[in-house]
Design an enzyme around this catalytic site. Structure first.
Site, PDB file in Angstrom:
ATOM      1  N   TYR A   1       0.848  -1.190   0.000  1.00  0.00           N
ATOM      2  CA  TYR A   1       0.000   0.000   0.000  1.00  0.00           C
ATOM      3  C   TYR A   1       0.888   1.247   0.000  1.00  0.00           C
ATOM      4  O   TYR A   1       0.605   2.218  -0.686  1.00  0.00           O
ATOM      5  CB  TYR A   1      -0.910   0.013   1.234  1.00  0.00           C
ATOM      6  CG  TYR A   1      -1.851  -1.159   1.299  1.00  0.00           C
ATOM      7  CD1 TYR A   1      -3.032  -1.191   0.557  1.00  0.00           C
ATOM      8  CD2 TYR A   1      -1.574  -2.251   2.119  1.00  0.00           C
ATOM      9  CE1 TYR A   1      -3.896  -2.268   0.622  1.00  0.00           C
ATOM     10  CE2 TYR A   1      -2.438  -3.337   2.188  1.00  0.00           C
ATOM     11  CZ  TYR A   1      -3.591  -3.344   1.436  1.00  0.00           C
ATOM     12  OH  TYR A   1      -4.451  -4.412   1.499  1.00  0.00           O
TER      13      TYR A   1
ATOM     14  N   GLU B   1      -0.141 -17.815  -8.061  1.00  0.00           N
ATOM     15  CA  GLU B   1       0.762 -17.039  -8.921  1.00  0.00           C
ATOM     16  C   GLU B   1       2.230 -17.278  -8.577  1.00  0.00           C
ATOM     17  O   GLU B   1       3.108 -16.710  -9.207  1.00  0.00           O
ATOM     18  CB  GLU B   1       0.435 -15.547  -8.793  1.00  0.00           C
ATOM     19  CG  GLU B   1      -0.916 -15.189  -9.378  1.00  0.00           C
ATOM     20  CD  GLU B   1      -1.220 -13.701  -9.286  1.00  0.00           C
ATOM     21  OE1 GLU B   1      -0.424 -12.940  -8.700  1.00  0.00           O
ATOM     22  OE2 GLU B   1      -2.262 -13.301  -9.822  1.00  0.00           O
TER      23      GLU B   1
END
Length: 163
Positions: free
Chosen positions: A79, A144
């Site tokens: 973030y 992933e």
């Protein structure tokens, strides 16, 4: 399978969408670089960028969502890194991600808290790295190839090569 002409049209469309959304992406050649260290090529972002540009999201949310499209599969960012690039705050970025209507195609699951904690997912904060939506985020990341330790923290260096 896309033809060279299809890829060229997709790149041109992505360039127009990027320019229209004031997204800070420069169209460059990615063929000679290692994929995990660069943003996905514009043709791979085109569909998501069009979806974002045509949405009713706020201009700031559109910038955050468009920036997500640069984080390669198998990588995570924080973030704080997104906020720094946008000259904003991590909380504002988190609030924009919380309202991402395009997940997981626009990959907000690739954003974690500083220190590797998973943070939140689908608008729900984690409690000590636990919760149904956090489990979904963990599954998407592991699929992933992202490594997560037994405490629920992502291992490795956060990706921050935003253009």
């Amino acid at each position: 399978m896309q033809t060279p002409l299809d890829r060229n049209v997709a790149t041109q469309n992505a360039s127009r969408v990027i320019a229209a959304s004031n997204h800070p992406v420069t169209v460059i050649s990615y063929r000679a670089t290692k994929r995990s260290h660069v943003a996905p090529p514009p043709e791979e972002m085109c569909e998501q960028l069009l979806r974002i540009a045509n949405s009713s999201r706020t201009p700031f949310e559109k910038k955050v969502l468009a920036l997500l499209c640069q984080i390669p599969p198998g990588s995570v960012s924080t973030y704080g890194l997104l906020a720094s690039h946008l000259k904003s705050s991590p909380r504002a970025v988190g609030n924009a991600l919380r309202r991402n209507p395009f997940a997981p195609l626009v990959p907000c699951h690739r954003v974690v808290a500083m220190g590797g904690a998973l943070g939140g997912f689908r608008g729900v904060s984690s409690k000590n790295g636990k919760g149904a939506t956090i489990g979904e985020k963990r599954t998407l990341l592991r699929r992933e190839g992202v490594k997560i330790d037994e405490r629920g923290r992502v291992l490795g260096t956060p990706w921050g090569a935003f253009l």
